[in-house]
Scaffold this motif. Sequence first.
Motif, PDB file in Angstrom:
ATOM      1  N   LEU A  34      74.264 -13.521   9.111  1.00  0.00           N
ATOM      2  CA  LEU A  34      74.781 -14.873   8.814  1.00  0.00           C
ATOM      3  C   LEU A  34      73.887 -15.842   8.560  1.00  0.00           C
ATOM      4  N   PHE A  35      73.587 -15.862   9.171  1.00  0.00           N
ATOM      5  CA  PHE A  35      72.277 -17.388   9.315  1.00  0.00           C
ATOM      6  C   PHE A  35      71.306 -16.634   9.090  1.00  0.00           C
ATOM      7  N   ALA A  36      70.242 -16.921   8.834  1.00  0.00           N
ATOM      8  CA  ALA A  36      68.694 -16.902   8.679  1.00  0.00           C
ATOM      9  C   ALA A  36      67.524 -17.410   9.213  1.00  0.00           C
ATOM     10  N   ASP A  37      69.165 -18.811   9.228  1.00  0.00           N
ATOM     11  CA  ASP A  37      68.005 -20.287   8.314  1.00  0.00           C
ATOM     12  C   ASP A  37      68.261 -20.955   9.436  1.00  0.00           C
ATOM     13  N   ALA A  38      68.538 -21.204  11.214  1.00  0.00           N
ATOM     14  CA  ALA A  38      69.424 -21.240  11.534  1.00  0.00           C
ATOM     15  C   ALA A  38      68.973 -22.543  11.706  1.00  0.00           C
ATOM     16  N   PRO A  39      69.029 -23.599  12.942  1.00  0.00           N
ATOM     17  CA  PRO A  39      68.146 -24.725  13.099  1.00  0.00           C
ATOM     18  C   PRO A  39      66.738 -24.148  13.877  1.00  0.00           C
ATOM     19  N   ASN A 170      74.515 -29.464   1.192  1.00  0.00           N
ATOM     20  CA  ASN A 170      76.097 -29.912   1.378  1.00  0.00           C
ATOM     21  C   ASN A 170      75.832 -29.670   3.050  1.00  0.00           C
ATOM     22  N   ALA A 171      75.892 -30.923   4.287  1.00  0.00           N
ATOM     23  CA  ALA A 171      74.868 -30.780   5.384  1.00  0.00           C
ATOM     24  C   ALA A 171      77.215 -30.831   6.269  1.00  0.00           C
ATOM     25  N   LEU A 172      76.452 -29.597   7.105  1.00  0.00           N
ATOM     26  CA  LEU A 172      77.599 -29.230   7.990  1.00  0.00           C
ATOM     27  C   LEU A 172      77.245 -30.185   8.891  1.00  0.00           C
ATOM     28  N   THR A 173      78.529 -30.793   9.521  1.00  0.00           N
ATOM     29  CA  THR A 173      78.074 -31.361  11.524  1.00  0.00           C
ATOM     30  C   THR A 173      78.718 -30.845  12.655  1.00  0.00           C
ATOM     31  N   GLY A 174      77.904 -31.237  13.183  1.00  0.00           N
ATOM     32  CA  GLY A 174      79.285 -29.939  14.053  1.00  0.00           C
ATOM     33  C   GLY A 174      80.638 -30.683  14.967  1.00  0.00           C
ATOM     34  N   LEU A 175      81.354 -31.160  14.108  1.00  0.00           N
ATOM     35  CA  LEU A 175      82.576 -31.835  14.624  1.00  0.00           C
ATOM     36  C   LEU A 175      83.279 -30.862  13.360  1.00  0.00           C
ATOM     37  N   ARG A 176      84.979 -30.441  14.237  1.00  0.00           N
ATOM     38  CA  ARG A 176      85.269 -29.618  13.795  1.00  0.00           C
ATOM     39  C   ARG A 176      86.547 -30.263  13.320  1.00  0.00           C
ATOM     40  N   VAL A 234      68.735 -32.032   9.291  1.00  0.00           N
ATOM     41  CA  VAL A 234      69.244 -31.473  10.552  1.00  0.00           C
ATOM     42  C   VAL A 234      68.969 -32.044  12.123  1.00  0.00           C
ATOM     43  N   GLY A 235      70.084 -32.490  12.241  1.00  0.00           N
ATOM     44  CA  GLY A 235      69.599 -33.193  13.279  1.00  0.00           C
ATOM     45  C   GLY A 235      69.997 -34.293  13.770  1.00  0.00           C
ATOM     46  N   ASP A 236      69.936 -35.638  11.926  1.00  0.00           N
ATOM     47  CA  ASP A 236      70.584 -36.921  12.584  1.00  0.00           C
ATOM     48  C   ASP A 236      71.560 -37.465  12.650  1.00  0.00           C
TER      49      ASP A 236
END
Length: 245
Positions: A34-39, A170-176, A234-236
């Motif tokens: 699913l993710f091999a490159d999680a943060p 593309n930058a995914l945020t932690g916001l729904r 990532v982390g911004d």
Amino acid sequence: MILLVTDFGLSGPYTGQMKAVLASHAPAVPVIDLFADAPAFQPRLSAYLLGAYRGAVPEGGVLLGVVDPGVGTDRLPLCVRADGRWYVGPDNGLFELVVRRADSVEAWTIDWRPGVMSASFHGRDLFAPVAARLALGEPPPGTPVPVERIRRPDWPDDLDRIVYVDVYGNALTGLRAAVLGDGVELEAGGRRIARARTFGDVPVGEAIWYENGNGLAEIAVNQGRADGVLGLKVGDEVGVFGTRK
């Protein structure tokens, strides 16, 4: 089915070694990356990915999650059952958003140990064999613990940060996206960004944020790379301007 979420990457031996263990213990069970490159080294950021992508785990399936900078320390190894799905990995908050958004949750520490276990590769030696056992219908090899013991109640429901950058930039945020009103603008890379439904709703080269296929607010540039154009990583932090629902 076993789904893998790690920060190992696909180069080098680590993911392959885990898959080899899974195949030896449960050869008939499909294993999906699913993710091999999680943060990398960031279980908190990764937790917000898992909260959004938990729907990829079928009922009765297993998610093996290894983002584990504390491997070999006194952090606990866990099995969690949330809404009929298994999650195996370290007790470092990685499963917090899965647990928080589930209707039913049980948790166990993993008491079983292999005959030989590396201090630095519990993904292969400990978590993978346990995930295979669960996928085969065996009970969790450990002791039940109160769910409250593994919680991170101080973490927000939505995280105003970039938690992942995909292959397109593309930058995914932690916001729904569902908690953000239609008129909300996001600020990233020093620029205010308006909401759109999809990429083609704006001219080529223009930045948008939109609801991605798994419900997160995602920042993109039509036919461009948001990470490059806006200088995102990532982390911004991400600013939110407008009314949250």
